[in-house]
Design an enzyme around this catalytic site. Structure first.
Site, mmCIF file in Angstrom:
data_model
loop_
_atom_site.group_PDB
_atom_site.id
_atom_site.type_symbol
_atom_site.label_atom_id
_atom_site.label_comp_id
_atom_site.label_asym_id
_atom_site.label_seq_id
_atom_site.Cartn_x
_atom_site.Cartn_y
_atom_site.Cartn_z
ATOM 1 N N GLU A 87 0.926 -1.054 -0.652
ATOM 2 C CA GLU A 87 -0.088 0.343 -0.002
ATOM 3 C C GLU A 87 0.654 1.044 0.445
ATOM 4 O OE1 GLU A 87 0.383 -1.905 1.978
ATOM 5 O OE2 GLU A 87 0.342 -1.629 4.191
ATOM 6 N N HIS A 101 -8.074 -3.816 -1.292
ATOM 7 C CA HIS A 101 -7.441 -4.246 0.423
ATOM 8 C C HIS A 101 -6.323 -3.227 0.524
ATOM 9 C CE1 HIS A 101 -5.227 -6.516 3.500
ATOM 10 N NE2 HIS A 101 -4.256 -5.711 2.981
ATOM 11 N N GLU A 102 -5.189 -3.275 -0.731
ATOM 12 C CA GLU A 102 -4.294 -1.887 -0.544
ATOM 13 C C GLU A 102 -5.039 -0.022 -0.535
ATOM 14 O OE1 GLU A 102 -1.977 -3.005 -0.230
ATOM 15 O OE2 GLU A 102 -2.074 -4.796 -0.788
ATOM 16 N N HIS A 110 -5.741 0.319 2.521
ATOM 17 C CA HIS A 110 -4.815 0.149 3.522
ATOM 18 C C HIS A 110 -4.173 2.202 3.486
ATOM 19 C CE1 HIS A 110 -2.739 -2.832 5.118
ATOM 20 N NE2 HIS A 110 -2.333 -3.194 4.338
ATOM 21 N N GLU A 152 -3.961 -4.281 9.020
ATOM 22 C CA GLU A 152 -4.480 -5.298 8.675
ATOM 23 C C GLU A 152 -5.713 -5.990 8.672
ATOM 24 O OE1 GLU A 152 -3.072 -6.097 6.192
ATOM 25 O OE2 GLU A 152 -0.701 -4.976 6.222
ATOM 26 N N ASP A 157 8.345 -10.009 10.802
ATOM 27 C CA ASP A 157 7.594 -10.306 9.476
ATOM 28 C C ASP A 157 6.665 -12.624 9.642
ATOM 29 O OD1 ASP A 157 9.626 -9.791 8.722
ATOM 30 O OD2 ASP A 157 10.286 -10.584 7.361
ATOM 31 N N TYR A 167 -4.810 -10.402 9.940
ATOM 32 C CA TYR A 167 -5.752 -10.479 9.071
ATOM 33 C C TYR A 167 -7.148 -10.286 9.634
ATOM 34 C CZ TYR A 167 -1.749 -8.999 6.002
ATOM 35 O OH TYR A 167 -0.877 -8.548 4.726
#
Ligand code: BES
Ligand code: ZN
Length: 636
Positions: free
Chosen positions: A305, A329-330, A333, A352, A410, A418
């Protein structure tokens, strides 16, 4: 509205840092740095309460032969008068010199190296230092940058470069404080070899879609960008290549290599409508343009994003627009993540989960409640798998507010953030009603526009503006349990059992009736995915052959479907799928697809591992450093 909020934000900063310590630029807005313990970022060496970067000005040359970017980063700093040093994050770039605003040398040193975090980059300040200039050069293996040879592009004639900053990779090429809680305005002057074009995650200085740009006799072209809103530094992004632009709507467009541009633009026709729908849901779109760039197939994510310029994998192009929830989705953001940003990666779900919830609201507005309900149901299946992968409902990593100290951020990149995050918001919505919930969400974004946020702030805001002392509602919501405790609370809105009624019936009938050949033709991609994902994992070769023959799975051009099929095939050592598997693994490098397939192959020593070794030898140069870092660990 936003202007007033920013003023309020700078007042907060003034409270934290004495007035004499305001930045020299004056033009930029300074966003606050939070002071609470839960907002201290364990993944950054910066000590922003002593001295912080408020603006980054990059002046860089991109060198494809040497695979480096080199030049200067000029940092405006806000500091306590007593601060003796400022601490930046650094992972690998080489520093030639550090000077102050007047060009006087400043002393600097590096702290001990951590393989994930890099090193502290400590710069000595004079009492009057307000600006610091770092002259530096990135290394060819900078983890945020992927350098592609011409052969790895669609056009095959020009090289390509793109960056991926989230979560903590930008410290490999941008000398600054690389923490999502320290927002910075920024600008860049970028020199690239002609005839290449540079784009960044900020407005270009000039008219939308065109650039103030000159081709010099030396064969270089220069591009200028400026982001006047304070953003988290992981959102600074660049791409350079033989790329062209196509307008989609008044404020939307797409960049891609010439060969990719027409199919990309066709896939993205709904983008302008998505921005309109998102604005109706979440408030005015605050970033000006919403453009996208479709990158070469090695891009490691589905999408990223980056403000004003979403980065996309080409694997979302299915030809029938069936994977464009990725764009929703992006785009979402732009509010959840880019306006209100997780202060630390422990609250990644605020980015997220909120975005996944918002994504489906946008999908509902464009494609109707049935499609949205199905995507929610697919999400709930993924959540179940994510809970299993995190050692079940008592697993510590099934908490939304997750403990990532001593780990790479990560590791929080799972469907817990999510899908449990989205499920939490759906539960609140169901309890208070959509109308009230929408008012709250719009308010949340406005109240925290261009600011860092924490889980505790979200809950406090929700209590103040939505619960408002209603003790029965407070009890029903189980807010703290959702955010701080493992597992899925029992008030979660269950999946709609009717969402995939026909598909689920076909799954149940499969052992007797075989592949649902006739129905399949009328199914959407989501329905087909539900079918493949819900089939029992163990299948015989005869059943798999019947599936492939009847549903033509091997030939599909839809990346999500081919992945679901290959996943099933690998789990059953289905030899006839091997050529398709090889094609898939050697033609794209999206982590979500390649990681699980290699992992499954590697776990099967006699059948899968030799295949994985062969494919990886061939494909490794294509894959992004973030992906090879994980795949190398499989010792293929
Ligand atoms: N911001 C993420 C990608 C990301 C997360 C990159 C963490 C690095 C660290 C992006 O918005 C995202 O979620 N992408 C998903 C697609 C989405 C539809 C679930 C992806 O890449 O698969
Ligand atoms: Zn996302």
């Amino acid at each position: 509205m936003i202007r007033t909020l920013l003023l309020a934000a700078s007042v907060l900063t003034l409270a934290a840092v004495p007035a004499t310590a305001q930045p020299s630029g004056g033009r930029q807005q300074v966003a606050p740095v939070l002071a609470t313990a839960d907002a201290v970022d364990p993944h950054s060496f910066a000590r922003p309460r002593e001295a912080r970067v408020s603006n980054v000005a990059l002046d860089l040359s991109v060198d494809f032969a040497g695979r480096t970017v080199a030049g200067t980063a000029t940092l405006d700093i806000v500091r306590r008068p007593t601060a003796r040093e400022i601490v930046l994050d650094r992972k690998g770039y080489d520093v030639q010199s550090v000077t102050d605003g007047a060009g006087r040398k400043l002393a600097f040193r590096f702290g001990p190296a951590d393989k994930d975090l890099g090193t502290a980059f400590i710069i000595g300040l004079r009492p009057d230092t307000r600006q610091v200039q770092v002259r530096y050069r990135s290394r060819p293996d900078a983890s945020a940058l992927q350098w592609l040879s011409p052969a790895q592009t669609a056009g095959k004639r020009q090289p390509f470069l793109f960056s991926q900053g989230q979560a903590i990779e930008n410290r490999s090429w941008v000398p600054t404080q690389d923490s999502p809680g320290i927002r910075q305005t920024w600008s860049a002057r970028i020199r690239v070899p002609a005839p290449l074009t540079a784009v960044m995650s900020a407005p270009s200085e000039g008219v939308a879609g065109s650039f103030i740009q000159a081709t010099l006799p030396t064969g270089t072209r220069t591009f200028h960008f400026r982001m006047d809103h304070p953003v988290a530094p992981y959102l600074i992004a660049i791409a350079v290549g033989d790329i062209r632009f196509q307008q989609l709507g008044p404020r939307t467009g797409v960049w891609a290599e010439p060969a990719t541009l027409p199919p990309a633009a066709r896939e993205l026709v709904d983008t302008e409508k998505m921005v309109d729908a998102a604005e109706r849901l979440f408030g005015p779109y605050p970033w000006g343009r919403y453009d996208m760039i479709v990158l070469p197939p090695s891009f490691p994510y589905g999408g990223m994003e980056n403000p004003t310029l979403t980065f996309l994998t080409p694997t979302f192009i299915a030809g029938d627009r069936s994977l464009v929830s990725l764009i929703a989705h992006e785009l979402a953001h732009s509010w959840s993540g880019n306006l209100a940003t997780n202060a630390t990666w422990a609250d990644f779900w605020l980015n997220e989960g909120t975005t996944t919830y918002a994504e489906r609201r946008i999908v509902e507005a464009l494609y109707g409640p049935r499609v949205a309900r199905q995507q929610v149901a697919l999400g709930i299946d993924s959540l179940g798998k994510a809970v299993d992968d995190a050692s079940g409902p008592t697993g510590a990593d099934t908490r939304l507010h997750i403990d990532l100290r001593g780990r790479r951020p990560d590791e929080g990149l799972t469907d817990i953030a999510y899908e449990k995050g989205a499920a939490f918001l759906r539960t609140v919505e169901a309890n208070v009603g959509r109308e009230r919930f929408d008012v709250f969400m719009r308010g949340w974004f406005t109240r925290h526009a261009f600011q860092p946020v924490t889980s505790a702030m979200f809950l406090a805001d929700l209590r103040q503006h939505l619960v408002r002392g209603d003790t029965a509602l407070e009890r029903r919501l189980q807010l703290d349990r959702w955010v701080y405790k493992p597992g899925i609370p029992d008030n979660a809105v269950p999946a709609d059992r009717q969402a995939f009624a026909a598909v689920d019936a076909a799954v149940a009938a499969f052992p007797r009736a075989g592949a649902p050949v006739a129905a399949w033709a009328g199914w959407t991609t989501d329905e087909r995915l539900r079918f493949l994902q819900r089939l029992p994992r163990k299948q015989g070769a005869a059943q798999l052959a019947a599936l492939d023959r009847g549903l033509r799975l091997t030939d599909t051009g839809n990346s999500e479907l081919i992945f679901a099929w290959l996943d099933l095939a690998v789990a059953n050592r289905y030899q006839p799928a091997v050529p398709a598997l090889e094609r898939f693994l050697t033609s794209q490098g999206r982590g979500k697809f390649v990681r699980p397939l290699y992992k499954a192959l590697a776990a099967d020593p006699s059948w899968g591992r030799p295949l994985a070794v062969r494919f990886y030898r061939q494909a490794r140069p294509l894959y992004h450093p973030l992906v090879t870092r994980d795949l190398d660990a499989l010792k293929l």
